[in-house]
Write a protein that holds these residues in place. Structure first.
Motif, PDB file in Angstrom:
ATOM      1  N   THR A 143       1.016  -0.972   0.024  1.00  0.00           N
ATOM      2  CA  THR A 143       0.190   0.152  -0.481  1.00  0.00           C
ATOM      3  C   THR A 143       0.577   1.492   0.251  1.00  0.00           C
ATOM      4  OG1 THR A 143      -1.825  -0.834   1.344  1.00  0.00           O
ATOM      5  CG2 THR A 143      -1.493   0.999   1.335  1.00  0.00           C
ATOM      6  N   VAL A 144       0.974   1.773  -1.034  1.00  0.00           N
ATOM      7  CA  VAL A 144       1.800   3.463  -1.005  1.00  0.00           C
ATOM      8  C   VAL A 144       0.740   4.072  -2.279  1.00  0.00           C
ATOM      9  CG1 VAL A 144       3.876   3.809  -2.532  1.00  0.00           C
ATOM     10  CG2 VAL A 144       3.715   1.281  -1.314  1.00  0.00           C
ATOM     11  N   LEU A 145       0.163   5.558  -1.072  1.00  0.00           N
ATOM     12  CA  LEU A 145      -0.903   6.071  -1.218  1.00  0.00           C
ATOM     13  C   LEU A 145      -0.318   7.123  -2.082  1.00  0.00           C
ATOM     14  CD1 LEU A 145      -3.668   6.573   1.052  1.00  0.00           C
ATOM     15  CD2 LEU A 145      -3.624   4.927  -0.467  1.00  0.00           C
ATOM     16  N   ALA A 146       1.149   7.414  -1.935  1.00  0.00           N
ATOM     17  CA  ALA A 146       1.467   8.349  -3.427  1.00  0.00           C
ATOM     18  C   ALA A 146       3.338   8.545  -3.581  1.00  0.00           C
ATOM     19  CB  ALA A 146       1.396  10.079  -2.030  1.00  0.00           C
ATOM     20  N   GLY A 147       3.631   8.900  -4.322  1.00  0.00           N
ATOM     21  CA  GLY A 147       4.897   8.687  -5.293  1.00  0.00           C
ATOM     22  C   GLY A 147       6.114  10.166  -4.452  1.00  0.00           C
ATOM     23  N   ILE A 191       2.630  -2.553  -6.667  1.00  0.00           N
ATOM     24  CA  ILE A 191       2.203  -1.149  -5.180  1.00  0.00           C
ATOM     25  C   ILE A 191       0.587  -0.734  -5.834  1.00  0.00           C
ATOM     26  CG2 ILE A 191       4.296  -0.960  -5.146  1.00  0.00           C
ATOM     27  CD1 ILE A 191       3.980   2.088  -6.196  1.00  0.00           C
ATOM     28  N   GLN A 192      -0.192  -0.182  -4.294  1.00  0.00           N
ATOM     29  CA  GLN A 192      -1.714   0.105  -4.771  1.00  0.00           C
ATOM     30  C   GLN A 192      -1.853   0.977  -4.454  1.00  0.00           C
ATOM     31  OE1 GLN A 192      -5.159  -2.426  -4.800  1.00  0.00           O
ATOM     32  NE2 GLN A 192      -5.652  -1.674  -3.100  1.00  0.00           N
ATOM     33  N   THR A 193      -2.260   2.357  -4.645  1.00  0.00           N
ATOM     34  CA  THR A 193      -2.950   3.092  -3.870  1.00  0.00           C
ATOM     35  C   THR A 193      -4.573   3.823  -4.565  1.00  0.00           C
ATOM     36  OG1 THR A 193      -3.085   5.946  -3.473  1.00  0.00           O
ATOM     37  CG2 THR A 193      -3.009   4.569  -5.937  1.00  0.00           C
ATOM     38  N   ASP A 199      -7.311  13.509  -5.585  1.00  0.00           N
ATOM     39  CA  ASP A 199      -5.844  13.287  -5.523  1.00  0.00           C
ATOM     40  C   ASP A 199      -5.604  13.684  -7.135  1.00  0.00           C
ATOM     41  OD1 ASP A 199      -6.403  12.588  -2.889  1.00  0.00           O
ATOM     42  OD2 ASP A 199      -7.055  10.625  -3.420  1.00  0.00           O
ATOM     43  N   LYS A 200      -5.797  14.373  -8.046  1.00  0.00           N
ATOM     44  CA  LYS A 200      -5.533  14.036  -9.586  1.00  0.00           C
ATOM     45  C   LYS A 200      -3.844  14.565  -9.383  1.00  0.00           C
ATOM     46  CE  LYS A 200      -6.404  16.612 -13.223  1.00  0.00           C
ATOM     47  NZ  LYS A 200      -7.046  17.611 -14.430  1.00  0.00           N
ATOM     48  N   ASP A 201      -3.494  15.192  -8.753  1.00  0.00           N
ATOM     49  CA  ASP A 201      -1.869  15.238  -8.835  1.00  0.00           C
ATOM     50  C   ASP A 201      -1.269  14.625  -7.909  1.00  0.00           C
ATOM     51  OD1 ASP A 201      -2.859  18.052  -9.445  1.00  0.00           O
ATOM     52  OD2 ASP A 201      -2.685  18.926  -7.487  1.00  0.00           O
ATOM     53  N   GLU A 202      -1.681  13.579  -6.988  1.00  0.00           N
ATOM     54  CA  GLU A 202      -1.027  12.429  -6.353  1.00  0.00           C
ATOM     55  C   GLU A 202      -0.837  11.088  -7.784  1.00  0.00           C
ATOM     56  OE1 GLU A 202       0.816  13.467  -3.966  1.00  0.00           O
ATOM     57  OE2 GLU A 202      -0.123  14.510  -3.178  1.00  0.00           O
ATOM     58  N   ILE A 203      -1.999  11.282  -8.861  1.00  0.00           N
ATOM     59  CA  ILE A 203      -1.371  10.211 -10.074  1.00  0.00           C
ATOM     60  C   ILE A 203      -0.367   9.617 -10.574  1.00  0.00           C
ATOM     61  CG2 ILE A 203      -2.825   8.990 -11.235  1.00  0.00           C
ATOM     62  CD1 ILE A 203      -5.473  10.360 -10.345  1.00  0.00           C
ATOM     63  N   LEU A 204      -0.300  10.751 -11.352  1.00  0.00           N
ATOM     64  CA  LEU A 204       1.486  10.102 -11.918  1.00  0.00           C
ATOM     65  C   LEU A 204       2.558  10.003 -11.810  1.00  0.00           C
ATOM     66  CD1 LEU A 204       0.583  12.942 -14.893  1.00  0.00           C
ATOM     67  CD2 LEU A 204      -0.306  10.514 -15.094  1.00  0.00           C
ATOM     68  N   SER A 205       2.813  11.050  -9.697  1.00  0.00           N
ATOM     69  CA  SER A 205       4.195  10.505  -9.438  1.00  0.00           C
ATOM     70  C   SER A 205       3.953   9.050  -8.951  1.00  0.00           C
ATOM     71  CB  SER A 205       4.026  10.902  -8.168  1.00  0.00           C
ATOM     72  OG  SER A 205       2.654  11.854  -7.482  1.00  0.00           O
ATOM     73  N   PHE A 206       2.802   8.774  -8.607  1.00  0.00           N
ATOM     74  CA  PHE A 206       2.519   7.030  -8.122  1.00  0.00           C
ATOM     75  C   PHE A 206       2.950   6.282  -8.899  1.00  0.00           C
ATOM     76  CE2 PHE A 206      -0.204   3.703  -8.182  1.00  0.00           C
ATOM     77  CZ  PHE A 206       0.234   2.894  -7.032  1.00  0.00           C
ATOM     78  N   ALA A 207       2.465   6.579  -9.938  1.00  0.00           N
ATOM     79  CA  ALA A 207       3.063   5.789 -11.379  1.00  0.00           C
ATOM     80  C   ALA A 207       4.218   5.677 -11.742  1.00  0.00           C
ATOM     81  CB  ALA A 207       1.648   6.215 -12.824  1.00  0.00           C
ATOM     82  N   GLN A 208       4.857   6.663 -11.121  1.00  0.00           N
ATOM     83  CA  GLN A 208       6.239   7.113 -11.775  1.00  0.00           C
ATOM     84  C   GLN A 208       7.413   5.927 -10.159  1.00  0.00           C
ATOM     85  OE1 GLN A 208       8.680   8.063 -14.450  1.00  0.00           O
ATOM     86  NE2 GLN A 208       9.887   6.908 -13.691  1.00  0.00           N
ATOM     87  N   TYR A 217       3.810  -4.577 -11.393  1.00  0.00           N
ATOM     88  CA  TYR A 217       2.631  -3.232 -11.388  1.00  0.00           C
ATOM     89  C   TYR A 217       2.428  -2.125 -10.430  1.00  0.00           C
ATOM     90  CZ  TYR A 217      -0.009  -5.988  -8.072  1.00  0.00           C
ATOM     91  OH  TYR A 217      -0.695  -6.789  -7.115  1.00  0.00           O
ATOM     92  N   ALA A 218       1.719  -1.595 -10.887  1.00  0.00           N
ATOM     93  CA  ALA A 218       1.407  -0.533  -9.559  1.00  0.00           C
ATOM     94  C   ALA A 218      -0.638   0.112  -9.947  1.00  0.00           C
ATOM     95  CB  ALA A 218       2.452   0.971 -10.040  1.00  0.00           C
TER      96      ALA A 218
END
Length: 379
Positions: A143-147, A191-193, A199-208, A217-218
């Motif tokens: 569980t990783v809610l943010a990048g 990893i999963q969020t 949370d729009k601004d957190e999505i791409l940093s999580f993927a990265q 996978y993420a």
């Protein structure tokens, strides 16, 4: 049925069910037989060090007096093997790595031929523990809610100044990835969020972050709410992050897949079925040992759905009891109305939809053909 995502290790199905590969159990259920669950979602403890924003476990308060010991765990696993349970996912309402039964449970399940997967925050892993359990796990999902450290700490920890937990978790995930590569282990690492529309601004940093860690996978999913809207999730606003989710998916590589659970995001809080058949195939058990059809019923206000506790009574006897089947049959009866009597998108949601369609003849489940997907025993 979803076609899944092709990874370097095989087909990964995270946004659908796998009932077609267990058609014998579906046929037995349809014939009116009392079937054992194919898989069980449970925890070995109700404790958790994290304070994840939007965690459904905050709504699942049950009696914490019960302590799952190693002896309880062994007896439970023996019962599962006797019943024909094929897989156990350590998720549910607690952080199982905190339990003294954690490593013994995984090793014993492996001896009995029961598949085990584990969702965890990963905070207390050591290289020694990882080396012991990874060869015996089918998957681990962190569980990783943010990048990034600051957002992660804000969304997962009660002390927003303590970013150490982020770096500790990242170290342990990287260690797991390295162990998998070094020893050519079959375990799938991800990893999963779970996001809210804001949370729009957190999505791409999580993927990265998923790409940087080198996990398989993420996954990005919705946030589940109860029937009272206690978490305040505005499902109507998920459309606002649609394009960002598509962009995140486009970041996938051959080594790391970015996966969005589109089906659950699309279904939002709309339950398309009235009766609930899924718990007979995918049962949930609390970290207190409480057996209930779904985690949405763990809370004491749903005591009428509580079937028993395997720390006090044999799990096999609980499953065989008339009380167990009375509750399961009630959920399948016209007296039960899932659209108003349970929360949005329970863990059995995909199974509930498929079995409801099968029962009504809308779309029949057919026996699977071709190669099995990864983690086939986890519905």
């Amino acid at each position: 049925m979803s076609e899944g995502i092709q990874t370097k290790d095989g087909l990964l199905i995270l946004d659908d069910h796998k009932l077609a590969w267990h058609y014998d159990r579906v046929a037995a259920w349809e014939a009116g037989e009392r079937i054992a669950p194919v898989s069980i979602d449970m925890a070995l403890s109700k404790a958790c060090q994290a304070q994840c924003r939007g965690c459904y476990a905050m709504l699942q308060e049950t009696d914490k007096r019960f302590n799952i010991t190693v002896d309880h765990a062994y007896a439970f696993l023996e019962d599962c093997a006797r019943m024909g349970v094929k897989a156990i996912s350590l998720i549910s309402d607690g952080e199982s790595t905190l339990s003294k039964a954690y490593v013994p449970f995984i090793l014993r399940a492996n001896e009995l031929g029961i598949d085990v997967g584990n969702a965890t925050n990963g905070w207390i892993f050591t290289p020694e523990t990882l080396a012991m359990v990874l060869p015996h796990l089918k998957w681990v999902r962190f569980t990783v809610l943010a990048g990034n450290a600051r957002s992660y700490t804000r969304m997962m920890h009660d002390d927003v100044r303590d970013t150490y937990v982020f770096w500790k978790a990242m170290y342990n995930i990287a260690e797991a990835v390295e162990l998998k590569k070094k020893h050519k282990l079959g375990v799938t690492l991800g990893i999963q969020t779970f996001v809210m529309p804001e949370d729009k601004d957190e999505i791409l940093s999580f993927a990265q972050l998923g790409l940087d860690l080198g996990v398989d996978y993420a996954v990005i999913k919705h946030t589940s709410d109860d029937e009272y809207g206690s978490l305040g999730v505005n499902y109507g606003r998920y459309q606002e992050i649609h394009d960002t989710l598509l962009l995140a998916e486009s970041m996938s590589t051959d080594d790391t897949k970015i996966i969005v659970k589109w089906q659950k995001i699309k279904d939002a809080n709309k339950v398309p079925y009235k009766q609930v058949y899924g718990p007979q195939f995918l049962l949930q058990i609390s970290g207190s040992g409480l057996v209930a059809p779904s985690g949405m019923f763990f809370n004491s206000r749903y005591a009428k759905y509580h079937i028993g506790n395997f720390t006090e009574q044999s799990f096999y006897d609980i499953w065989q009891s008339e009380h167990y089947w009375r509750i399961m049959n009630y959920l399948c009866s016209p007296e039960y109305e899932a659209q108003t009597m349970m929360g949005a998108l329970p863990i059995q949601h995909y199974c509930n939809k498929a079995l409801d369609s099968h029962k009504r003849g809308v779309e029949r489940i057919q026996p699977a053909e071709g190669p099995k997907p990864l983690h086939v025993n986890f519905l």
